[in-house]
Design a protein around this motif. Structure first.
Motif, PDB file in Angstrom:
ATOM      1  N   ARG A   1       0.810  -1.220   0.000  1.00 15.18           N
ATOM      2  CA  ARG A   1       0.000   0.000   0.000  1.00 15.18           C
ATOM      3  C   ARG A   1       0.843   1.270   0.000  1.00 15.18           C
ATOM      4  NH1 ARG A   1      -5.059  -0.411  -0.579  1.00 15.18           N
ATOM      5  NH2 ARG A   1      -5.671   1.166   0.922  1.00 15.18           N
ATOM      6  N   ARG A   2       2.017   1.188  -0.602  1.00 17.06           N
ATOM      7  CA  ARG A   2       2.855   2.400  -0.693  1.00 17.06           C
ATOM      8  C   ARG A   2       3.395   2.538  -2.107  1.00 17.06           C
ATOM      9  NH1 ARG A   2       0.816   3.444   3.137  1.00 17.06           N
ATOM     10  NH2 ARG A   2       1.497   4.313   5.121  1.00 17.06           N
ATOM     11  N   PHE A   3       3.008   3.633  -2.736  1.00 18.00           N
ATOM     12  CA  PHE A   3       3.463   3.906  -4.097  1.00 18.00           C
ATOM     13  C   PHE A   3       4.085   5.301  -4.159  1.00 18.00           C
ATOM     14  CE2 PHE A   3       0.061   0.856  -4.389  1.00 18.00           C
ATOM     15  CZ  PHE A   3       0.428  -0.008  -5.412  1.00 18.00           C
ATOM     16  N   HIS A   4       5.153   5.408  -4.902  1.00 17.94           N
ATOM     17  CA  HIS A   4       5.717   6.721  -5.211  1.00 17.94           C
ATOM     18  C   HIS A   4       5.463   7.003  -6.683  1.00 17.94           C
ATOM     19  CE1 HIS A   4       8.871   7.255  -1.756  1.00 17.94           C
ATOM     20  NE2 HIS A   4       7.636   7.218  -1.329  1.00 17.94           N
ATOM     21  N   HIS A   5       5.023   8.211  -6.965  1.00 20.60           N
ATOM     22  CA  HIS A   5       4.734   8.606  -8.347  1.00 20.60           C
ATOM     23  C   HIS A   5       5.463   9.895  -8.659  1.00 20.60           C
ATOM     24  CE1 HIS A   5       1.272   6.290  -6.879  1.00 20.60           C
ATOM     25  NE2 HIS A   5       1.145   5.856  -8.099  1.00 20.60           N
ATOM     26  N   LYS A   6       6.143   9.935  -9.770  1.00 18.88           N
ATOM     27  CA  LYS A   6       6.790  11.169 -10.202  1.00 18.88           C
ATOM     28  C   LYS A   6       5.939  11.833 -11.277  1.00 18.88           C
ATOM     29  CE  LYS A   6      11.661  10.783  -9.146  1.00 18.88           C
ATOM     30  NZ  LYS A   6      11.544   9.838  -8.046  1.00 18.88           N
ATOM     31  N   VAL A   7       5.676  13.107 -11.087  1.00 19.05           N
ATOM     32  CA  VAL A   7       4.890  13.885 -12.035  1.00 19.05           C
ATOM     33  C   VAL A   7       5.699  15.126 -12.407  1.00 19.05           C
ATOM     34  CG1 VAL A   7       2.718  15.114 -12.423  1.00 19.05           C
ATOM     35  CG2 VAL A   7       2.755  13.108 -10.928  1.00 19.05           C
ATOM     36  N   LYS A   8       5.811  15.371 -13.699  1.00 16.29           N
ATOM     37  CA  LYS A   8       6.556  16.535 -14.187  1.00 16.29           C
ATOM     38  C   LYS A   8       5.599  17.718 -14.287  1.00 16.29           C
ATOM     39  CE  LYS A   8       9.183  17.819 -18.286  1.00 16.29           C
ATOM     40  NZ  LYS A   8       9.770  17.361 -19.547  1.00 16.29           N
ATOM     41  N   LEU A   9       5.981  18.839 -13.693  1.00 14.33           N
ATOM     42  CA  LEU A   9       5.144  20.038 -13.722  1.00 14.33           C
ATOM     43  C   LEU A   9       5.927  21.174 -14.367  1.00 14.33           C
ATOM     44  CD1 LEU A   9       3.777  19.889 -10.056  1.00 14.33           C
ATOM     45  CD2 LEU A   9       2.589  19.154 -12.121  1.00 14.33           C
ATOM     46  N   SER A  10       5.446  21.629 -15.515  1.00 15.21           N
ATOM     47  CA  SER A  10       6.164  22.702 -16.200  1.00 15.21           C
ATOM     48  C   SER A  10       5.323  23.968 -16.336  1.00 15.21           C
ATOM     49  CB  SER A  10       6.641  22.231 -17.570  1.00 15.21           C
ATOM     50  OG  SER A  10       5.574  21.674 -18.289  1.00 15.21           O
ATOM     51  N   SER A  11       4.082  23.932 -15.843  1.00 12.34           N
ATOM     52  CA  SER A  11       3.220  25.111 -15.910  1.00 12.34           C
ATOM     53  C   SER A  11       2.334  25.155 -14.666  1.00 12.34           C
ATOM     54  CB  SER A  11       2.338  25.029 -17.165  1.00 12.34           C
ATOM     55  OG  SER A  11       1.164  25.807 -16.982  1.00 12.34           O
ATOM     56  N   PRO A  12       2.107  26.356 -14.129  1.00 12.19           N
ATOM     57  CA  PRO A  12       1.223  26.465 -12.956  1.00 12.19           C
ATOM     58  C   PRO A  12      -0.156  25.858 -13.219  1.00 12.19           C
ATOM     59  CG  PRO A  12       2.326  28.574 -13.377  1.00 12.19           C
ATOM     60  CD  PRO A  12       2.654  27.669 -14.534  1.00 12.19           C
ATOM     61  N   ARG A  13      -0.587  25.866 -14.467  1.00  9.88           N
ATOM     62  CA  ARG A  13      -1.895  25.291 -14.819  1.00  9.88           C
ATOM     63  C   ARG A  13      -1.975  23.805 -14.491  1.00  9.88           C
ATOM     64  NH1 ARG A  13      -1.083  28.047 -19.457  1.00  9.88           N
ATOM     65  NH2 ARG A  13      -0.519  26.127 -20.536  1.00  9.88           N
ATOM     66  N   GLU A  14      -0.810  23.164 -14.447  1.00  7.75           N
ATOM     67  CA  GLU A  14      -0.804  21.723 -14.187  1.00  7.75           C
ATOM     68  C   GLU A  14      -1.075  21.387 -12.720  1.00  7.75           C
ATOM     69  OE1 GLU A  14       2.691  19.895 -15.951  1.00  7.75           O
ATOM     70  OE2 GLU A  14       2.506  21.210 -17.679  1.00  7.75           O
ATOM     71  N   VAL A  15      -1.033  22.407 -11.854  1.00 10.68           N
ATOM     72  CA  VAL A  15      -1.450  22.191 -10.472  1.00 10.68           C
ATOM     73  C   VAL A  15      -2.972  22.341 -10.468  1.00 10.68           C
ATOM     74  CG1 VAL A  15      -1.162  22.900  -8.061  1.00 10.68           C
ATOM     75  CG2 VAL A  15       0.754  23.088  -9.661  1.00 10.68           C
ATOM     76  N   ASP A  16      -3.629  21.302 -10.969  1.00  6.62           N
ATOM     77  CA  ASP A  16      -5.072  21.362 -11.211  1.00  6.62           C
ATOM     78  C   ASP A  16      -5.822  20.501 -10.198  1.00  6.62           C
ATOM     79  OD1 ASP A  16      -4.380  18.825 -11.999  1.00  6.62           O
ATOM     80  OD2 ASP A  16      -4.851  19.114 -14.114  1.00  6.62           O
ATOM     81  N   ALA A  17      -7.124  20.341 -10.433  1.00 15.57           N
ATOM     82  CA  ALA A  17      -7.972  19.610  -9.485  1.00 15.57           C
ATOM     83  C   ALA A  17      -7.491  18.169  -9.305  1.00 15.57           C
ATOM     84  CB  ALA A  17      -9.428  19.628  -9.965  1.00 15.57           C
ATOM     85  N   GLU A  18      -7.071  17.540 -10.392  1.00 19.91           N
ATOM     86  CA  GLU A  18      -6.608  16.157 -10.317  1.00 19.91           C
ATOM     87  C   GLU A  18      -5.366  16.055  -9.427  1.00 19.91           C
ATOM     88  OE1 GLU A  18      -6.024  12.631 -13.492  1.00 19.91           O
ATOM     89  OE2 GLU A  18      -4.745  14.364 -13.878  1.00 19.91           O
TER      90      GLU A  18
END
Length: 126
Positions: free
Chosen positions: A91-108
């Motif tokens: 029950r432990r997962f690490h996920h890497k997400v690339k963020l290159s625009s403030p818009r990507e800090v979205d609801a999801e």
């Protein structure tokens, strides 16, 4: 009178030195999203910034023109946004997400952060 630098010799600002301005915007947006969930503090390390409430819930590595956000959840995030996925235990997962625009800090993304926050033992504001 030379000041000894302890383990906290790194600052958040150090991570953004020489980086694109948009990266700082992404980070600010990310922190604002997290702080709407609950109290979070930043622990700058050598290669990343740990975002902590009770235990680490996420990490941020600052690159030249984007952020790499490492989110800890207890389920597998199935999303094309996840660039790298690591299962540490059942029950432990690490996920890497690339963020290159403030818009990507979205609801999801904010939902994933909320799940990570809850998992780390933080007490949400709401």
């Amino acid at each position: 009178g030379v000041m000894c630098k302890g383990s906290n010799e790194f600052t958040v600002d150090d991570h953004f030195a020489g980086k694109a301005a948009v990266v700082q915007e992404v980070y600010d947006r990310l922190m604002a999203a997290l702080r709407r969930i609950g109290p979070v503090h930043e622990e700058p390390k050598k290669t990343s910034i740990h975002l902590v409430c009770c235990s680490a819930l996420a990490g941020v590595a600052v690159r030249k023109d984007y952020l790499v956000l490492n989110i800890k959840t207890d389920y597998r995030i199935e999303s094309p946004r996840v660039t790298k996925r690591e299962q540490l235990s059942a029950r432990r997962f690490h996920h890497k997400v690339k963020l290159s625009s403030p818009r990507e800090v979205d609801a999801e993304l904010q939902r994933w952060l909320k799940d990570a926050y809850d998992l780390s033992g933080g007490v949400p504001l709401s």
